[in-house]
Design an enzyme around this catalytic site. Structure first.
Site, mmCIF file in Angstrom:
data_model
loop_
_atom_site.group_PDB
_atom_site.id
_atom_site.type_symbol
_atom_site.label_atom_id
_atom_site.label_comp_id
_atom_site.label_asym_id
_atom_site.label_seq_id
_atom_site.Cartn_x
_atom_site.Cartn_y
_atom_site.Cartn_z
ATOM 1 N N ARG A 111 44.961 55.679 14.112
ATOM 2 C CA ARG A 111 46.164 56.019 14.653
ATOM 3 C C ARG A 111 46.423 57.369 14.920
ATOM 4 O O ARG A 111 47.207 57.686 15.626
ATOM 5 C CB ARG A 111 47.132 55.365 13.581
ATOM 6 C CG ARG A 111 47.314 55.981 12.443
ATOM 7 C CD ARG A 111 48.048 55.190 11.387
ATOM 8 N NE ARG A 111 47.433 53.740 10.985
ATOM 9 C CZ ARG A 111 47.728 52.972 10.149
ATOM 10 N NH1 ARG A 111 49.137 52.966 9.499
ATOM 11 N NH2 ARG A 111 47.123 51.712 9.586
ATOM 12 N N LYS A 171 36.073 54.508 1.642
ATOM 13 C CA LYS A 171 36.308 53.095 1.701
ATOM 14 C C LYS A 171 35.757 52.770 0.080
ATOM 15 O O LYS A 171 34.826 53.046 -0.438
ATOM 16 C CB LYS A 171 35.504 52.518 2.795
ATOM 17 C CG LYS A 171 36.232 52.675 3.991
ATOM 18 C CD LYS A 171 35.601 51.968 5.127
ATOM 19 C CE LYS A 171 36.520 52.105 6.333
ATOM 20 N NZ LYS A 171 37.940 51.522 6.251
HETATM 21 N N1 BES Z 1 38.294 51.254 10.867
HETATM 22 C C1 BES Z 1 39.236 50.590 9.871
HETATM 23 C C2 BES Z 1 39.738 49.265 10.296
HETATM 24 C C3 BES Z 1 38.645 48.066 10.241
HETATM 25 C C4 BES Z 1 38.434 47.456 9.144
HETATM 26 C C5 BES Z 1 37.906 47.899 11.363
HETATM 27 C C6 BES Z 1 37.502 46.247 9.451
HETATM 28 C C7 BES Z 1 37.012 46.955 11.550
HETATM 29 C C8 BES Z 1 36.921 46.012 10.369
HETATM 30 C C9 BES Z 1 40.751 51.606 9.804
HETATM 31 O O1 BES Z 1 40.292 52.789 10.215
HETATM 32 C C10 BES Z 1 41.107 51.260 8.389
HETATM 33 O O2 BES Z 1 40.386 51.708 7.543
HETATM 34 N N2 BES Z 1 42.296 50.773 8.412
HETATM 35 C C11 BES Z 1 42.570 50.747 7.157
HETATM 36 C C12 BES Z 1 44.130 51.078 7.284
HETATM 37 C C13 BES Z 1 44.887 51.195 5.961
HETATM 38 C C14 BES Z 1 44.561 52.493 5.080
HETATM 39 C C15 BES Z 1 46.539 51.063 5.998
HETATM 40 C C16 BES Z 1 42.710 49.411 6.563
HETATM 41 O O3 BES Z 1 42.545 48.443 7.410
HETATM 42 O O4 BES Z 1 42.350 49.248 5.180
HETATM 43 ZN ZN ZN Z 2 39.732 53.826 8.511
#
Ligand code: BES
Ligand code: ZN
Ligand code: ZN
Length: 480
Positions: free
Chosen positions: A331, A256
């Site tokens: 996913r 992240k």
């Molecule tokens: N766990 C995150 C999504 C999330 C974001 C949950 C904020 C709670 C609060 C998920 O696994 C993620 O990182 N999703 C990515 C997807 C992208 C890489 C296509 C996202 O939302 O940035």
């Molecule tokens: Zn994630």
């Protein structure tokens, strides 16, 4: 946990609160003195959130809500009033309170109590300085209210607290195996069945999505199967609830990007907590509905042999996936669980996941994005439960064009599309690939975990999803 009771006949022993809905409140039963009446009228004009009278060494609280165009809006106003009141009860060190509403409306009184219980939640396990909320007992005063309704509200709010505790626990405590151990405790106290697959079993089953996400982790994954199958179930084929159980999401090698974006990622098992809470509540309430919970659980870390962008994994159902972003991990574990669900020939499958930042950005924290292939009757029943519980829903489209964005030239699919557009929907389209039954996907990334307090939903974990689905299932169980 606060205990809810049907009020005893003797209403003198405790503080009392009355919620008025009428424009012309009837104070006869209270036999207010002239001075009290003058005070009440002037404070009401000033629109105080509550009015406090002191009588015979006890407090009497009066609260007022305006009439609303729908029942669900009125119930929400009652929850908010209950939440306002418990903040005051805390400063008064009040342990017992009798509550009533002026309208002949048991549902309204239950909502008032619900706002009080949900609003008093605190997560104090790691704090030595903060006192627990003093409130111990709420007595609901209503001539027609049934004990079973009080018990059900007790169970639902308890399930909500349990889920909030699970989500608020950091990964330093709540690994995948610990999560399974916590679900074990719930299964024993509520009476649902639990089977936990360990890493070896998950390998034997070739759940490549769950194993792939777990590759960078020191802690092993688990796959949890929760079952409530009462003899008098209304449905032959089960309703399946799938919950994302990422105990911590660092993003993996696709780490992240900003430090702050990881701070709340212990919340990434909020879907799993919701499913656990639903199984807990439904079995404790003895609902005649056959349900199964499926929870794939792991943390997502960049260590060791972590998935590298460009890797190709083979999912449980044989689908090959080009993993271009290890932060789109939810996913992958859900795809395995959704494919596993096929073997039950389910009537309906729901999944709950903190899946995309895109869903949170689209509608904020005030509701849940949902989408899927279930029929319109199911969807409208769900929307109604969303309004009635105020865990509101908004439907996103599942147009095929979004699915096209997941085409890979080296595998059956890729796990992310090239750009961020429609991110909540492309995630949903990815999941849809693993379903062959009526299905709804709930992206709770917005409402699951709040960075600032929102009334009775509180701060941090909210336990979203449980009140919604238990309401839906209860209404289903009442249909013939
Ligand atoms: N766990 C995150 C999504 C999330 C974001 C949950 C904020 C709670 C609060 C998920 O696994 C993620 O990182 N999703 C990515 C997807 C992208 C890489 C296509 C996202 O939302 O940035
Ligand atoms: Zn994630
Ligand atoms: Zn995640």
């Amino acid at each position: 946990m606060i205990k809810l009771h049907l009020s005893p006949k003797n209403t003198k022993a405790h503080s009392q609160a009355i919620l008025f809905t009428s424009d012309a409140p009837d104070y006869k039963a209270l036999s207010l003195s002239k001075e009290e009446l003058a005070l009440v009228n002037s404070q009401r004009k000033a629109k105080r959130p509550f009015i406090q009278l002191f009588r015979n060494g006890l407090y009497l609280y009066l609260q007022y809500i305006e009439n609303k165009p729908t029942k669900s809006l009125l119930w929400e106003a009652a929850r908010l009033a209950g939440n306002t009141l418990v903040a005051e009860l805390k400063s008064q060190n009040c342990t017992d309170i009798i509550i009533a509403v002026d309208a002949k409306d048991s549902a309204l009184l239950l909502a008032y109590a619900e706002g009080m219980v949900l609003g008093s939640y605190q997560f104090l396990k790691y704090r030595k300085d903060a006192p627990a909320h003093p409130l111990k007992n709420i007595y609901l005063l209503d001539p027609v209210l049934k004990q079973k309704d009080v018990d059900d509200l007790q169970t639902i709010t308890e399930a909500n607290w349990i889920a909030r505790d699970l989500v608020n626990e950091p990964v330093s405590y709540l690994t995948a195996e610990k999560l399974s151990a916590e679900i074990r405790k719930l299964s024993k106290s509520a009476g649902f069945k639990l089977e936990v697959f360990n890493k070896l079993k998950i390998k034997t089953l070739k759940m490549g999505g769950l194993l792939g996400v777990n590759q960078g982790s020191i802690d092993p994954p688990t796959f949890n199967i929760l079952e409530w199958k009462p003899k008098n179930a209304k449905n032959k084929k089960p309703i399946i609830l799938v919950g994302k159980g990422v105990t911590y999401d660092t993003g993996g090698l696709t780490l992240k990007p900003t430090p702050g974006s990881m701070d709340s990622m212990k919340c990434d098992m909020a879907g799993a907590a919701a499913v656990s809470g639903i199984l807990y509540a439904v079995s404790k309430m003895n609902l005649p509905i056959y349900i199964i919970g499926l929870i794939p659980a792991t943390d997502n870390r960049p260590g060791g042999n972590a998935l590298a962008p460009g890797d190709i994994i083979t999912m449980y159902d044989g689908t090959t996936v080009e993993v271009l972003n290890s932060d789109a991990e939810g996913r992958l574990i859900l795809g395995d669980a959704l494919a596993y669900a096929k073997k039950y020939k389910p009537q309906l499958v729901f999944d709950f996941a903190t899946l995309t930042g895109a869903a949170a950005r689209a509608i904020g924290t005030y509701g849940t994005v949902f989408m899927g292939t279930a029929d319109t009757e199911t969807k409208s029943a769900m929307l109604e439960s969303g309004n009635d519980t105020y865990e509101r829903l908004v439907e996103f489209p599942m147009w095929n064009e979004y699915g096209e964005l997941l085409k890979s030239d080296i595998a059956d699919m890729k796990n992310v599309s090239a750009g961020p557009a429609g991110g909540a929907i492309t995630a949903g389209k990815f999941l849809e690939h693993f379903t062959d039954y009526p299905w709804l996907h709930f992206d709770i990334a917005g409402p699951a975990f709040l960075s600032s307090p929102d009334a009775y939903r509180g701060k941090n974990a909210t336990g979203v999803g449980i009140r919604l689905i238990v309401d839906f299932l209860k209404k289903q169980s009442l249909k013939k």
